[in-house]
Scaffold this motif. Sequence first.
Motif, PDB file in Angstrom:
ATOM      1  N   GLY A   8       0.811  -1.203   0.000  1.00 56.00           N
ATOM      2  CA  GLY A   8       0.000   0.000   0.000  1.00 56.00           C
ATOM      3  C   GLY A   8       0.851   1.263   0.000  1.00 56.00           C
ATOM      4  N   ASP A   9       0.208   2.421  -0.140  1.00 51.35           N
ATOM      5  CA  ASP A   9       0.920   3.693  -0.041  1.00 51.35           C
ATOM      6  C   ASP A   9       1.359   3.893   1.407  1.00 51.35           C
ATOM      7  OD1 ASP A   9       0.589   4.312  -2.672  1.00 51.35           O
ATOM      8  OD2 ASP A   9      -1.362   5.275  -2.335  1.00 51.35           O
ATOM      9  N   PRO A  10       2.489   4.563   1.550  1.00 49.57           N
ATOM     10  CA  PRO A  10       2.906   4.817   2.931  1.00 49.57           C
ATOM     11  C   PRO A  10       1.926   5.764   3.620  1.00 49.57           C
ATOM     12  CG  PRO A  10       4.383   5.893   1.359  1.00 49.57           C
ATOM     13  CD  PRO A  10       3.420   5.082   0.570  1.00 49.57           C
ATOM     14  N   ALA A  11       1.685   5.502   4.874  1.00 49.91           N
ATOM     15  CA  ALA A  11       0.787   6.370   5.643  1.00 49.91           C
ATOM     16  C   ALA A  11       1.607   7.427   6.365  1.00 49.91           C
ATOM     17  CB  ALA A  11       0.019   5.521   6.644  1.00 49.91           C
ATOM     18  N   LYS A  12       1.057   8.635   6.391  1.00 47.01           N
ATOM     19  CA  LYS A  12       1.746   9.719   7.107  1.00 47.01           C
ATOM     20  C   LYS A  12       1.369   9.671   8.583  1.00 47.01           C
ATOM     21  CE  LYS A  12       4.044  12.498   4.242  1.00 47.01           C
ATOM     22  NZ  LYS A  12       3.732  13.039   3.012  1.00 47.01           N
ATOM     23  N   VAL A  13       2.371   9.754   9.418  1.00 48.26           N
ATOM     24  CA  VAL A  13       2.139   9.811  10.865  1.00 48.26           C
ATOM     25  C   VAL A  13       2.831  11.063  11.385  1.00 48.26           C
ATOM     26  CG1 VAL A  13       2.687   8.703  13.075  1.00 48.26           C
ATOM     27  CG2 VAL A  13       2.040   7.305  11.113  1.00 48.26           C
ATOM     28  N   THR A  14       2.173  11.775  12.269  1.00 49.77           N
ATOM     29  CA  THR A  14       2.847  12.930  12.860  1.00 49.77           C
ATOM     30  C   THR A  14       3.029  12.712  14.359  1.00 49.77           C
ATOM     31  OG1 THR A  14       0.795  14.111  13.272  1.00 49.77           O
ATOM     32  CG2 THR A  14       1.896  14.554  11.186  1.00 49.77           C
ATOM     33  N   ILE A  15       4.158  13.181  14.847  1.00 53.15           N
ATOM     34  CA  ILE A  15       4.426  13.147  16.291  1.00 53.15           C
ATOM     35  C   ILE A  15       4.604  14.590  16.738  1.00 53.15           C
ATOM     36  CG2 ILE A  15       5.975  12.346  18.107  1.00 53.15           C
ATOM     37  CD1 ILE A  15       6.938  10.154  16.183  1.00 53.15           C
TER      38      ILE A  15
ATOM     39  N   ARG B  18      11.066   9.880  18.014  1.00 52.00           N
ATOM     40  CA  ARG B  18      10.388   9.009  17.043  1.00 52.00           C
ATOM     41  C   ARG B  18      10.057   7.648  17.650  1.00 52.00           C
ATOM     42  NH1 ARG B  18      15.176   7.529  12.800  1.00 52.00           N
ATOM     43  NH2 ARG B  18      13.440   6.867  11.528  1.00 52.00           N
ATOM     44  N   HIS B  21       8.500   4.521  16.211  1.00 53.61           N
ATOM     45  CA  HIS B  21       8.541   4.636  14.750  1.00 53.61           C
ATOM     46  C   HIS B  21       9.971   4.663  14.223  1.00 53.61           C
ATOM     47  CE1 HIS B  21       4.254   5.243  14.449  1.00 53.61           C
ATOM     48  NE2 HIS B  21       4.320   6.132  15.425  1.00 53.61           N
ATOM     49  N   CYS B  27      10.120  12.369   7.125  1.00 48.66           N
ATOM     50  CA  CYS B  27      10.107  13.195   5.916  1.00 48.66           C
ATOM     51  C   CYS B  27      10.070  14.691   6.216  1.00 48.66           C
ATOM     52  CB  CYS B  27       8.971  12.799   4.984  1.00 48.66           C
ATOM     53  SG  CYS B  27       7.372  12.706   5.735  1.00 48.66           S
ATOM     54  N   GLU B  78       7.115  14.520  11.044  1.00 52.27           N
ATOM     55  CA  GLU B  78       6.211  13.831  10.123  1.00 52.27           C
ATOM     56  C   GLU B  78       6.937  12.629   9.546  1.00 52.27           C
ATOM     57  OE1 GLU B  78       3.378  16.891   8.203  1.00 52.27           O
ATOM     58  OE2 GLU B  78       4.213  15.706   6.550  1.00 52.27           O
ATOM     59  N   LEU B  79       6.329  11.464   9.667  1.00 47.90           N
ATOM     60  CA  LEU B  79       6.970  10.232   9.187  1.00 47.90           C
ATOM     61  C   LEU B  79       6.089   9.538   8.167  1.00 47.90           C
ATOM     62  CD1 LEU B  79       6.793   9.859  12.706  1.00 47.90           C
ATOM     63  CD2 LEU B  79       8.916   8.765  12.036  1.00 47.90           C
ATOM     64  N   GLU B  80       6.738   8.749   7.349  1.00 45.23           N
ATOM     65  CA  GLU B  80       6.002   7.872   6.442  1.00 45.23           C
ATOM     66  C   GLU B  80       6.133   6.449   6.955  1.00 45.23           C
ATOM     67  OE1 GLU B  80       7.396   8.397   2.474  1.00 45.23           O
ATOM     68  OE2 GLU B  80       6.229  10.220   2.179  1.00 45.23           O
ATOM     69  N   VAL B  81       5.005   5.849   7.295  1.00 40.50           N
ATOM     70  CA  VAL B  81       4.998   4.472   7.784  1.00 40.50           C
ATOM     71  C   VAL B  81       4.525   3.591   6.635  1.00 40.50           C
ATOM     72  CG1 VAL B  81       4.067   2.902   9.530  1.00 40.50           C
ATOM     73  CG2 VAL B  81       4.405   5.323  10.074  1.00 40.50           C
ATOM     74  N   PRO B  82       5.373   2.679   6.160  1.00 41.04           N
ATOM     75  CA  PRO B  82       4.972   1.833   5.015  1.00 41.04           C
ATOM     76  C   PRO B  82       3.708   1.033   5.359  1.00 41.04           C
ATOM     77  CG  PRO B  82       7.289   1.496   5.599  1.00 41.04           C
ATOM     78  CD  PRO B  82       6.683   2.321   6.682  1.00 41.04           C
ATOM     79  N   ASP B  83       2.730   1.097   4.470  1.00 36.86           N
ATOM     80  CA  ASP B  83       1.450   0.414   4.699  1.00 36.86           C
ATOM     81  C   ASP B  83       1.495  -0.934   4.005  1.00 36.86           C
ATOM     82  OD1 ASP B  83      -1.134  -0.227   5.258  1.00 36.86           O
ATOM     83  OD2 ASP B  83      -1.978   0.986   3.633  1.00 36.86           O
TER      84      ASP B  83
END
Lengths: 247, 84
Positions: A8-15, B18, B21, B27, B78-83
């Motif tokens: 799938g497309d990578p999901a954006k997560v914010t901390i 992080r 994660h 990013c 802001e991170l990209e977590v591979p789905d």
Amino acid sequence: MCDVCGCGDPAKVTIDVHRSLLEDNDHEAAHLRDHFARHGVTVLNLMGSPGSGKTALLEATAAALPGRRLAAVSGDLATDLDAERLRRAGIVSRSITTGSACHLDAKMVHRALHLPDLAAAVDRADFFFIENVGNLVCPAIYDLGQQANVVVLSVTEGVDKPLKYPVMFERADLVVLSKIDLLPYLGDISLSTLRENVARIRPNLPLIATSARTSEGIQDWLAWLAQQHATSPTGSTVPSAHAHHTH
Amino acid sequence: MHEVSLAHSLFDQTDRARGAHAASTVCMLRVRVGERSGVEADLFATAFDAIKDERGYPAATLQIVSVPGRDLILERIELEVPDV
């Protein structure tokens, strides 16, 4: 969806972090401040341009205070020259050689306090002077655990420096104007304009005009030091956390 | 140039924050920089770009939010977590 492997497309997560970039330094500085308070040492951070007269001010201080126990560290990119001058003047002193770093940070000061001879001298000292790297910009933002910031500004640098380097002067508790014996040779330097420019950045910031060479104004500086010593915090704000940590 | 030291501090903060994660790709880092913080935004951005590869954040971009005062704050990662 990726059409190669089906991922799938990578999901954006914010901390959300909301933490200061200076947090580590401030933590270290708080530890130092607590240590200095426990030993009753008055600690001053001397900042100013290269050649402004920071070392000369400390030499004059040592000459005028033979009974006081004085210790110092001198931050420099290279050489032990300033610390050597201070040792000759009777101040227990070591260098912090920063290499390419333009400022001291709390960790560097802490490391210096683990040098055996300096550690013992600082703990017994009335005053511990941190002579920062010569620079009117970078040192201003780092807390070193000091009680007060002193900016040494020589008359030969010109009257405009407080306006051009406001952050440094905003964070000062005292400006020591140095080399005033040269004023007769500097027709365009007006003390009153300089005072006005300091006041434009920080109204009511005290300024003491001195000459290390003629000793003019040194008594006023000593009176300010005595006042700092009298109002030094004593005791510990962290009763037992670092009780084992002796320098 | 103390901006290099501060860029390292930024990545130190990022390393810690992080947390779970750690395997994701960072990013974007958003930093609030006060006008009176003593930090030049341009120099900070240059320092950030100069060290981001060696600090393990090659894909990270820096977003600077200028504010009044002395703030120097890492606000958000802001991170990209591979789905997968």
